[in-house]
Design an enzyme around this catalytic site. Sequence first.
Site, PDB file in Angstrom:
ATOM      1  N   HIS A  30       5.376  74.172  -2.407  1.00  0.00           N
ATOM      2  CA  HIS A  30       4.843  73.221  -3.384  1.00  0.00           C
ATOM      3  C   HIS A  30       5.989  72.303  -3.809  1.00  0.00           C
ATOM      4  O   HIS A  30       7.118  72.424  -3.312  1.00  0.00           O
ATOM      5  CB  HIS A  30       4.220  73.957  -4.576  1.00  0.00           C
ATOM      6  CG  HIS A  30       5.126  74.993  -5.184  1.00  0.00           C
ATOM      7  ND1 HIS A  30       6.274  74.664  -5.872  1.00  0.00           N
ATOM      8  CD2 HIS A  30       5.066  76.354  -5.175  1.00  0.00           C
ATOM      9  CE1 HIS A  30       6.865  75.769  -6.287  1.00  0.00           C
ATOM     10  NE2 HIS A  30       6.164  76.814  -5.865  1.00  0.00           N
ATOM     11  N   HIS A  33       9.481  73.717  -4.531  1.00  0.00           N
ATOM     12  CA  HIS A  33      10.330  73.966  -3.363  1.00  0.00           C
ATOM     13  C   HIS A  33      10.943  72.655  -2.857  1.00  0.00           C
ATOM     14  O   HIS A  33      12.110  72.610  -2.480  1.00  0.00           O
ATOM     15  CB  HIS A  33       9.512  74.578  -2.221  1.00  0.00           C
ATOM     16  CG  HIS A  33       8.986  75.950  -2.479  1.00  0.00           C
ATOM     17  ND1 HIS A  33       7.651  76.218  -2.668  1.00  0.00           N
ATOM     18  CD2 HIS A  33       9.621  77.143  -2.581  1.00  0.00           C
ATOM     19  CE1 HIS A  33       7.478  77.511  -2.857  1.00  0.00           C
ATOM     20  NE2 HIS A  33       8.655  78.099  -2.822  1.00  0.00           N
TER      21      HIS A  33
END
Length: 290
Positions: A30, A33
């Site tokens: 997501h 990250h």
Amino acid sequence: MLIARTLDELRQHLSVYKQPAFVPTMGNLHDGHLDLLRTAKPLGDITVASIFVNRLQFLPHEDFGSYPRTFDSDCDKLKSVGCDLLFAPDETQLYPQAQTFKVQPDPALADILEGQFRPGFFTGVCTVVMKLFHCVFAHSGGVAVFGQKDYQQLMVIKQMVKQFALPVQITSVATSRAPDGLALSSRNGYLSAEERAEAVQLSRALQALAQAARSGLARGEFDVAQAEQAALAGLRDRGWAPDYLTLRHQSDLSPVMVLSHAPMVVLGAAKLGKTRLIDNLELAFGAAPH
Ligand code: PAF
């Protein structure tokens, strides 16, 4: 973006680089990250991510089997932020035989909070991170980037790197949040629409506890245990099953007995339906008044 599936491929690709900047993940990426990757990019001469769902850090009743594996969309996301090399081993690469040698973190830090509710979790994390570091940094030192959302994990890994004198500099990145304030997490995908609307209440409970501590410090009186119990009760009343909501010292995550100007952090973990969420909030009070 190159993809290495084996340790040999990874080491071969990395052999000509002097300073890899590495982001270890379990995939199902997501924006949080991607922020880690964006931070990593200027810190090294090659940006490396790993995707490996690490069995060792899951308890038998946890979601190892159902943890979302979204390899193709993860690759697209990694490419979009300029990741140069993805290490995506299968279990036979990282654990060709049962992993009986493990990295045992300091129980004072690793057996509390997450470690109390997920026994062995940090042993699993440290073991795989140590192994990944040995693979990624086989030819050089470098940088590894972790999120502050996993606050305790970040502290445990920093301590591991220090105590084993690993040639890795740890950089951390502030928690990415959805517009309503919910900390981004791969596990948010487990939430139903109704639960997703409710999920922000965990960070609100942490904010309320932090605010109570701030006011208590200004007043000169504050009952930490009572404030923590009130925060837990508040979430329980809304249908959550909290594991902990607690005020800790940033230095070692020890409980705050008496409020002072020492840097503190509020940490929480709670289950909403079947989904367990964690979050934290640092409190900085500035210098003590003279
Ligand atoms: O934070 C995570 O995603 C995992 O704990 C890590 C660091 C990739 C180890 O499996």
